[in-house]
Design an enzyme around this catalytic site. Structure first.
Site, PDB file in Angstrom:
ATOM      1  N   ILE A   1      44.252  67.313  79.543  1.00 43.36           N
ATOM      2  CA  ILE A   1      43.634  66.918  80.377  1.00 43.36           C
ATOM      3  C   ILE A   1      43.476  66.801  81.612  1.00 43.36           C
ATOM      4  O   ILE A   1      43.157  67.881  82.405  1.00 43.36           O
ATOM      5  CB  ILE A   1      44.651  65.497  80.587  1.00 43.36           C
ATOM      6  CG1 ILE A   1      44.539  64.876  78.684  1.00 43.36           C
ATOM      7  CG2 ILE A   1      44.923  64.578  80.926  1.00 43.36           C
ATOM      8  CD1 ILE A   1      45.361  63.883  78.659  1.00 43.36           C
ATOM      9  N   GLY A   2      44.759  67.828  81.990  1.00 42.40           N
ATOM     10  CA  GLY A   2      45.264  69.018  82.744  1.00 42.40           C
ATOM     11  C   GLY A   2      44.167  69.767  83.315  1.00 42.40           C
ATOM     12  O   GLY A   2      43.762  69.361  84.541  1.00 42.40           O
TER      13      GLY A   2
ATOM     14  N   ARG B   1      48.787  63.085  70.435  1.00 35.66           N
ATOM     15  CA  ARG B   1      49.226  62.935  68.877  1.00 35.66           C
ATOM     16  C   ARG B   1      48.314  63.975  67.646  1.00 35.66           C
ATOM     17  O   ARG B   1      46.903  64.483  68.092  1.00 35.66           O
ATOM     18  CB  ARG B   1      48.730  61.761  68.342  1.00 35.66           C
ATOM     19  CG  ARG B   1      49.239  60.702  68.826  1.00 35.66           C
ATOM     20  CD  ARG B   1      49.113  58.977  68.763  1.00 35.66           C
ATOM     21  NE  ARG B   1      47.923  58.599  68.893  1.00 35.66           N
ATOM     22  CZ  ARG B   1      46.814  57.446  68.593  1.00 35.66           C
ATOM     23  NH1 ARG B   1      47.389  57.029  67.474  1.00 35.66           N
ATOM     24  NH2 ARG B   1      46.059  56.593  69.495  1.00 35.66           N
TER      25      ARG B   1
ATOM     26  N   ASP C   1      41.397  52.721  78.956  1.00 29.93           N
ATOM     27  CA  ASP C   1      41.829  51.529  77.481  1.00 29.93           C
ATOM     28  C   ASP C   1      40.432  50.702  78.402  1.00 29.93           C
ATOM     29  O   ASP C   1      39.332  50.101  78.176  1.00 29.93           O
ATOM     30  CB  ASP C   1      42.747  50.031  77.970  1.00 29.93           C
ATOM     31  CG  ASP C   1      43.777  51.474  77.253  1.00 29.93           C
ATOM     32  OD1 ASP C   1      43.398  52.405  76.592  1.00 29.93           O
ATOM     33  OD2 ASP C   1      44.912  51.131  77.972  1.00 29.93           O
TER      34      ASP C   1
ATOM     35  N   HIS D   1      49.905  50.205  76.667  1.00 27.23           N
ATOM     36  CA  HIS D   1      48.429  51.492  76.490  1.00 27.23           C
ATOM     37  C   HIS D   1      49.205  52.337  74.682  1.00 27.23           C
ATOM     38  O   HIS D   1      49.414  52.742  74.808  1.00 27.23           O
ATOM     39  CB  HIS D   1      48.783  52.102  77.138  1.00 27.23           C
ATOM     40  CG  HIS D   1      47.712  53.786  76.523  1.00 27.23           C
ATOM     41  ND1 HIS D   1      46.773  53.675  77.069  1.00 27.23           N
ATOM     42  CD2 HIS D   1      48.190  55.091  76.813  1.00 27.23           C
ATOM     43  CE1 HIS D   1      45.913  54.458  76.579  1.00 27.23           C
ATOM     44  NE2 HIS D   1      46.761  55.497  76.390  1.00 27.23           N
TER      45      HIS D   1
ATOM     46  N   GLY E   1      46.822  72.284  80.368  1.00 26.65           N
ATOM     47  CA  GLY E   1      46.380  71.257  79.124  1.00 26.65           C
ATOM     48  C   GLY E   1      44.993  71.076  79.108  1.00 26.65           C
ATOM     49  O   GLY E   1      44.466  70.935  80.016  1.00 26.65           O
TER      50      GLY E   1
END
Ligand SMILES: NC(=O)c1ccc[n+]([C@@H]2O[C@H](COP(=O)([O-])OP(=O)(O)OC[C@H]3O[C@@H](n4cnc5c(N)ncnc54)[C@H](O)[C@@H]3O)[C@@H](O)[C@H]2O)c1
Ligand SMILES: O=C(O)C[C@H](O)C(=O)O
Length: 345
Positions: free
Chosen positions: A13-14, A86, A155, A184, A11
């Site tokens: 991020i992956g 999202r 964050d 988060h 993905g």
């Protein structure tokens, strides 16, 4: 010898997270798993000239557990960025419906095939997926609170970046001097700057309106990226950086003697407080079992102690904590209930 698995490695991020992990010279094996694409990503990364041996695994069908077993066996660290991201207009809680089942399934694999691994959960909503992970591990009798971390580092990364911009200094000068605790998502994210070593500098440089805008920007930084990507997903590159930044701390604690620099605030993670040294008192004070707090690593990269971030807060920081706790409680319960209410194993 450090073996790391990335679940969801195909993905957004992956892939960059796997690249950053492959570049770490202390990692000897990198195991990539995804329902689609992991063997290709593994073949690609395997040409990078660092020592980590890279393998990719993709299940043949939804019932095929053999590939997950191969990916997880012998792992020291398991990082999970699997799940849907999202789109504009959605909250992280909207992801629960799909991601809760994904996390439960993958953590069941961790419980069966690498029960001693350090587990880093990135998938959203973190405020619920980490309780899901904890309950799943409990059901298999292998839950060790010292080894489960919800990754909230992005964050902190945002808090450092945005504050450095306002103070017109290098972000490196902010690192270790501020903190972000709580959860988060939106107002469960609690940036702490006023009560930290940079507090006086912040008070001098920022009006109260600028301070409020800064807090809001850190809390809703994820939306900035979601909106800018116009439906193509959420933060991936900054998250890969943040995920590796935390994983790197774990790798350092695994491969060397964990050190604690008392002049710096340790990096926080979303953890199960009642099971940690120093955590019970925070859980009692906050009235929640899960909260992102600064974490000090011990031998084997398990948690040695956590630091209470609720002491010495300013009035406005106390208010931020109050609001955060209201949002956190139902999200934590929702995650726990998802596993408890499921059919008995
Ligand atoms: N903790 C944080 O700060 C943070 C930051 C950014 C994103 N996230 C979250 O990380 C998750 C992933 O985001 P992304 O942008 O990489 O999404 P993505 O859609 O690009 O990638 C997700 C990957 O997960 C895989 N996947 C889905 N189900 C799987 C399963 N059962 N087993 C293995 N792999 C599976 C998909 O095939 C896909 O390759 C999202 O839930 C997102 O909200 C968290
Ligand atoms: O905003 C999101 O949905 C992804 C992630 O949690 C973030 O903070 O960027």
């Amino acid at each position: 010898m450090v073996k790391v698995a990335v679940l969801g490695a195909g993905g957004g991020i992956g892939q960059p997270l796997s690249l950053l992990t492959k570049l770490d010279s202390r990692v000897t094996e990198l195991s990539l798993y995804d329902i689609r694409g992991a063997p290709g990503v593994a073949a690609d990364l395997s040409h990078v000239n660092t020592q980590a041996k890279v393998t990719g695994y993709q299940p043949a069908s939804p019932k095929d557990e053999s590939q997950l077993q191969k990916a997880l066996t012998g792992c020291d660290i398991v990082i999970i960025p699997a799940g849907v991201p999202r789109k504009p207009g959605m909250t992280r809680a909207d992801l629960f419906k799909i991601n809760a089942g994904i996390i439960k399934g993958l953590v069941t694999g961790v419980a069966k095939f690498s029960p001693n691994a350090i587990l880093l959960v990135i998938s959203n909503p973190v405020n619920s997926t980490v309780p899901i992970a904890a309950e799943t591990l409990k059901q298999y009798g292998v839950f060790n609170p010292e080894k489960l971390f919800g990754i909230t580092t992005l964050d902190l990364v945002r808090a450092e970046t945005f504050l450095a911009q306002l103070l017109k200094i290098n972000p490196a000068e902010v690192k270790g001097k501020i903190s972000v605790v709580g959860g988060h998502s939106g107002d469960t994210i609690v940036p702490l700057v006023q009560s930290t070593p940079l507090g006086k500098q912040v008070a001098r440089a920022l009006s109260s309106d600028q301070y409020s805008k800064y807090i809001n920007r850190v809390q809703f930084g994820g939306d900035e990226v979601v909106n800018a990507k116009q439906g193509a997903g959420s933060a991936t590159l900054s998250m890969a950086y943040a995920g590796y930044r935390f994983a790197e701390l774990v790798i350092s604690a695994l491969t060397g003697t964990p050190s604690y620099d008392s002049s710096k605030i340790p990096e926080p993670a979303f953890v199960y407080l009642p099971g940690l040294v120093g955590g019970k008192a925070i859980a009692q004070q906050a009235g929640v079992d899960f909260f992102a707090v600064p974490v000090v690593f011990g031998a084997g990269a398990s948690v040695k102690t956590v630091i209470n971030p609720l002491e010495g807060l300013t009035g406005s920081e106390k208010k931020l904590v109050e609001v955060a706790l209201k949002g956190l409680k139902p999200s934590i319960k929702k995650g726990e209930d998802f596993v408890k209410g499921a059919a008995k194993l």
